[in-house]
Write an enzyme that holds these catalytic residues in place. Structure first.
Site, PDB file in Angstrom:
ATOM      1  N   GLY A  19       0.833  -1.021  -0.113  1.00  0.00           N
ATOM      2  CA  GLY A  19      -0.045   0.088  -0.147  1.00  0.00           C
ATOM      3  C   GLY A  19       0.798   1.116  -0.032  1.00  0.00           C
ATOM      4  O   GLY A  19       0.694   2.219  -0.671  1.00  0.00           O
ATOM      5  N   SER A 110      -1.923 -13.667  -4.932  1.00  0.00           N
ATOM      6  CA  SER A 110      -0.505 -14.009  -4.496  1.00  0.00           C
ATOM      7  C   SER A 110      -0.340 -15.292  -5.162  1.00  0.00           C
ATOM      8  O   SER A 110      -1.101 -16.308  -5.333  1.00  0.00           O
ATOM      9  CB  SER A 110      -0.192 -14.025  -2.940  1.00  0.00           C
ATOM     10  OG  SER A 110       0.854 -14.549  -2.767  1.00  0.00           O
ATOM     11  N   SER A 111       1.079 -15.408  -5.799  1.00  0.00           N
ATOM     12  CA  SER A 111       1.462 -16.536  -6.467  1.00  0.00           C
ATOM     13  C   SER A 111       1.663 -17.985  -5.562  1.00  0.00           C
ATOM     14  O   SER A 111       1.317 -18.866  -6.080  1.00  0.00           O
ATOM     15  CB  SER A 111       2.823 -16.384  -6.937  1.00  0.00           C
ATOM     16  OG  SER A 111       3.881 -16.323  -5.945  1.00  0.00           O
ATOM     17  N   CYS A 112       1.330 -17.626  -4.087  1.00  0.00           N
ATOM     18  CA  CYS A 112       1.448 -18.724  -3.299  1.00  0.00           C
ATOM     19  C   CYS A 112       0.109 -19.556  -3.110  1.00  0.00           C
ATOM     20  O   CYS A 112      -0.219 -20.715  -2.624  1.00  0.00           O
ATOM     21  CB  CYS A 112       1.730 -18.478  -1.901  1.00  0.00           C
ATOM     22  SG  CYS A 112       0.843 -17.192  -1.106  1.00  0.00           S
ATOM     23  N   TYR A 139      -5.001 -19.084   3.971  1.00  0.00           N
ATOM     24  CA  TYR A 139      -4.823 -17.954   3.354  1.00  0.00           C
ATOM     25  C   TYR A 139      -5.277 -18.050   1.757  1.00  0.00           C
ATOM     26  O   TYR A 139      -5.785 -16.982   1.111  1.00  0.00           O
ATOM     27  CB  TYR A 139      -3.340 -17.545   3.482  1.00  0.00           C
ATOM     28  CG  TYR A 139      -3.024 -16.331   2.808  1.00  0.00           C
ATOM     29  CD1 TYR A 139      -3.289 -15.154   3.001  1.00  0.00           C
ATOM     30  CD2 TYR A 139      -2.283 -16.538   1.634  1.00  0.00           C
ATOM     31  CE1 TYR A 139      -2.796 -13.891   2.497  1.00  0.00           C
ATOM     32  CE2 TYR A 139      -1.524 -15.207   0.953  1.00  0.00           C
ATOM     33  CZ  TYR A 139      -1.797 -14.049   1.459  1.00  0.00           C
ATOM     34  OH  TYR A 139      -1.434 -12.891   0.938  1.00  0.00           O
ATOM     35  N   LYS A 143      -7.878 -16.011  -0.696  1.00  0.00           N
ATOM     36  CA  LYS A 143      -7.604 -14.974  -1.750  1.00  0.00           C
ATOM     37  C   LYS A 143      -8.075 -15.724  -2.771  1.00  0.00           C
ATOM     38  O   LYS A 143      -8.636 -14.872  -3.667  1.00  0.00           O
ATOM     39  CB  LYS A 143      -6.066 -15.239  -1.831  1.00  0.00           C
ATOM     40  CG  LYS A 143      -5.291 -14.399  -0.936  1.00  0.00           C
ATOM     41  CD  LYS A 143      -5.494 -12.925  -1.276  1.00  0.00           C
ATOM     42  CE  LYS A 143      -4.426 -12.287  -0.470  1.00  0.00           C
ATOM     43  NZ  LYS A 143      -4.669 -10.655  -0.645  1.00  0.00           N
ATOM     44  N   HIS A 182       8.359 -12.735   5.843  1.00  0.00           N
ATOM     45  CA  HIS A 182       8.773 -13.651   4.694  1.00  0.00           C
ATOM     46  C   HIS A 182      10.195 -13.903   4.598  1.00  0.00           C
ATOM     47  O   HIS A 182      10.829 -13.294   5.106  1.00  0.00           O
ATOM     48  CB  HIS A 182       8.086 -12.856   3.293  1.00  0.00           C
ATOM     49  CG  HIS A 182       6.622 -12.775   2.832  1.00  0.00           C
ATOM     50  ND1 HIS A 182       6.076 -11.808   3.329  1.00  0.00           N
ATOM     51  CD2 HIS A 182       5.528 -13.782   2.812  1.00  0.00           C
ATOM     52  CE1 HIS A 182       4.649 -11.711   3.117  1.00  0.00           C
ATOM     53  NE2 HIS A 182       4.502 -13.155   2.856  1.00  0.00           N
TER      54      HIS A 182
HETATM   55  N1  LIG Z   1       4.235  -9.105   0.734  1.00  0.00           N
HETATM   56  C1  LIG Z   1       4.509 -10.039  -0.333  1.00  0.00           C
HETATM   57  O1  LIG Z   1       5.255 -10.645  -0.638  1.00  0.00           O
HETATM   58  C2  LIG Z   1       3.205  -9.991  -1.147  1.00  0.00           C
HETATM   59  C3  LIG Z   1       3.139 -11.006  -2.365  1.00  0.00           C
HETATM   60  C4  LIG Z   1       2.192 -11.194  -3.164  1.00  0.00           C
HETATM   61  C5  LIG Z   1       1.061 -10.663  -2.712  1.00  0.00           C
HETATM   62  N2  LIG Z   1       0.738  -9.900  -1.810  1.00  0.00           N
HETATM   63  C6  LIG Z   1      -0.339  -9.199  -1.551  1.00  0.00           C
HETATM   64  O2  LIG Z   1      -0.324  -7.809  -1.425  1.00  0.00           O
HETATM   65  C7  LIG Z   1      -1.222  -7.252  -0.399  1.00  0.00           C
HETATM   66  C8  LIG Z   1      -0.442  -6.193   0.676  1.00  0.00           C
HETATM   67  O3  LIG Z   1       0.542  -7.083   1.299  1.00  0.00           O
HETATM   68  P1  LIG Z   1       1.732  -6.602   2.202  1.00  0.00           P
HETATM   69  O4  LIG Z   1       2.853  -7.373   2.125  1.00  0.00           O
HETATM   70  O5  LIG Z   1       1.744  -5.004   2.007  1.00  0.00           O
HETATM   71  O6  LIG Z   1       1.150  -6.625   3.567  1.00  0.00           O
HETATM   72  P2  LIG Z   1       1.425  -5.826   5.020  1.00  0.00           P
HETATM   73  O7  LIG Z   1       2.591  -5.062   4.867  1.00  0.00           O
HETATM   74  O8  LIG Z   1       1.128  -6.433   6.097  1.00  0.00           O
HETATM   75  O9  LIG Z   1       0.105  -4.533   4.830  1.00  0.00           O
HETATM   76  C9  LIG Z   1      -1.138  -4.949   4.923  1.00  0.00           C
HETATM   77  C10 LIG Z   1      -1.969  -3.779   5.230  1.00  0.00           C
HETATM   78  O10 LIG Z   1      -3.361  -4.077   5.597  1.00  0.00           O
HETATM   79  C11 LIG Z   1      -3.964  -3.245   6.550  1.00  0.00           C
HETATM   80  N3  LIG Z   1      -4.833  -4.114   7.216  1.00  0.00           N
HETATM   81  C12 LIG Z   1      -4.501  -5.383   7.796  1.00  0.00           C
HETATM   82  N4  LIG Z   1      -6.102  -5.872   8.318  1.00  0.00           N
HETATM   83  C13 LIG Z   1      -6.697  -4.712   8.369  1.00  0.00           C
HETATM   84  C14 LIG Z   1      -7.960  -4.337   9.011  1.00  0.00           C
HETATM   85  N5  LIG Z   1      -8.630  -5.060   9.569  1.00  0.00           N
HETATM   86  N6  LIG Z   1      -8.245  -3.067   8.856  1.00  0.00           N
HETATM   87  C15 LIG Z   1      -7.659  -2.107   8.254  1.00  0.00           C
HETATM   88  N7  LIG Z   1      -6.601  -2.363   7.662  1.00  0.00           N
HETATM   89  C16 LIG Z   1      -6.083  -3.565   7.607  1.00  0.00           C
HETATM   90  C17 LIG Z   1      -2.524  -3.311   7.483  1.00  0.00           C
HETATM   91  O11 LIG Z   1      -2.841  -2.316   8.512  1.00  0.00           O
HETATM   92  P3  LIG Z   1      -1.791  -2.172   9.845  1.00  0.00           P
HETATM   93  O12 LIG Z   1      -0.719  -1.330   9.290  1.00  0.00           O
HETATM   94  O13 LIG Z   1      -2.682  -1.480  10.898  1.00  0.00           O
HETATM   95  O14 LIG Z   1      -1.380  -3.439  10.159  1.00  0.00           O
HETATM   96  C18 LIG Z   1      -1.511  -3.105   6.464  1.00  0.00           C
HETATM   97  O15 LIG Z   1      -1.634  -1.677   6.298  1.00  0.00           O
HETATM   98  C19 LIG Z   1      -1.968  -8.406   0.068  1.00  0.00           C
HETATM   99  O16 LIG Z   1      -3.307  -8.601  -0.204  1.00  0.00           O
HETATM  100  C20 LIG Z   1      -0.817  -9.705  -0.037  1.00  0.00           C
HETATM  101  O17 LIG Z   1      -1.598 -10.740  -0.341  1.00  0.00           O
HETATM  102  C21 LIG Z   1       2.182  -9.590  -0.923  1.00  0.00           C
END
Ligand SMILES: NC(=O)c1ccc[n+]([C@@H]2O[C@H](COP(=O)([O-])OP(=O)(O)OC[C@H]3O[C@@H](n4cnc5c(N)ncnc54)[C@H](OP(=O)(O)O)[C@@H]3O)[C@@H](O)[C@H]2O)c1
Length: 312
Positions: A19, A110-112, A139, A143, A182
């Protein structure tokens, strides 16, 4: 409606790694009307509050980067939380967006979530053709439901809700908590700590052989803008970099970058996870998108951000 610099774009989850990268990207490109709200002011698990917020703000576009996310350990230990929170967050956001008249939305998969023993490289059509990886099946089911919801709304209501399916990501703002992170941020943090504490050894989870494709997060942010602009026939599009190494290979890359030579021990009690998950991103390429960052550049930017954080 065409995306333009005045479009109202709701980026849900703007504090997280993905984000915050999307916010940086859209601000840099001159988008003036980003709608952002943190969890304290809107818990996206709350259906009514989520709906009322979207109805009031009336976004033109929605990007869902909010989710419960984590590495292999937390994913397998907190399956209930992973399935419940992700289904709630995405369902509330997708359905409220529909009720508020949002025509274009991006949901992130996500690829997983592809089958554990999928043919490689993984094409979009391989989704739901085999057994899921056990460590993240809860998870993955959440998704998959999110993607199916987008696809179903497109079919029934003629919306344009697309699911971008990114590969493993890394970058500024990543989670370096060794219990929940991760593999790549964990390797960065462990190597850095070993250097700082003058240790001779590093412990790698699993046997180091699983292969992972890795992409710098700003490439995904770029893909989000690209696909908000693009008219697409497909509801599911893989977003990968083509950069693939084994877990051990990534550690060796980091060790070379940080100029350190540690003994490696493997913690084989920890699961390996899926052995390979390389995306076939040729559909995204056909639409005209491809990743821009190589691993070396992405790592330098990420490590600079990590050092700033640990020193602050
Ligand atoms: N990281 C990877 O390697 C990866 C790979 C493939 C896909 N993705 C996808 O990308 C997306 C974001 O991943 P990310 O790595 O950026 O995760 P992240 O850093 O954990 O960010 C998730 C965000 O969602 C917010 N959130 C979670 N629960 C919430 C709730 N109940 N109400 C409001 N906000 C909430 C969190 O808020 P807080 O800051 O308050 O916790 C945080 O800002 C996901 O859909 C994930 O599946 C990630």
């Amino acid at each position: 409606m065409q995306l333009n610099k005045k479009s109202k774009i709701f980026i849900a989850g703007h504090i997280g790694m993905v984000g915050s990268s999307i916010v940086r990207h859209f601000k840099k490109k001159g988008y003036k009307n980003l709608i952002l709200i943190n969890r304290k002011n809107l818990d996206l698990i709350d259906q009514k509050k989520t709906y009322l917020f979207i109805k009031k703000k009336k976004p033109d576009f929605v990007i869902i980067a909010a989710a419960k996310v984590g590495g292999i350990s937390v994913n397998s230990e907190q399956k209930a939380k992973f399935i419940y929170e992700n289904i709630m967050i995405q369902t509330n956001l997708i359905h409220s967006s529909f009720l508020a008249g949002v025509k274009k939305l991006i949901f992130l998969g996500s690829s997983c979530i592809y089958p554990k023993h999928s043919k490689q490289p993984i094409k979009e059509e391989y989704l739901m053709t085999g057994k899921l990886e056990e460590t993240n099946d809860a998870y993955s089911v959440a998704k998959i439901a999110g993607f199916k919801m987008c696809e179903s709304y497109n079919k029934q209501y003629k919306t344009n809700y697309i699911c971008l399916m990114p590969t493993n990501l890394y970058g500024p703002n990543d989670n370096y908590n060794l219990k929940t992170s991760h593999f790549f941020p964990a390797l960065i943090a462990k190597t850095h700590l070993a250097i700082k504490k003058n240790l001779k050894m590093i412990k790698i989870w699993g046997d180091g052989t699983p292969k992972r494709e890795l992409m710098y997060v700003d490439d995904l942010a770029d893909a989000c803008e690209f696909f908000l602009k693009k008219k697409t026939k497909h509801s599911l599009i893989n977003i990968g970099s083509g950069e693939e190494k084994s877990i051990l290979g990534y550690y060796k890359f980091i060790a070379k970058k940080l100029n350190v030579n540690l003994k490696i021990s493997f913690d084989k009690k920890k699961p390996n996870g899926t052995l390979r998950k390389k995306l076939d991103s040729s559909l995204a390429k056909k639409y005209g998108w491809k990743s821009k960052y190589n691993l070396s550049k992405g790592f330098d930017l990420t490590y600079k951000d990590y050092i700033k954080k640990v020193n602050s």
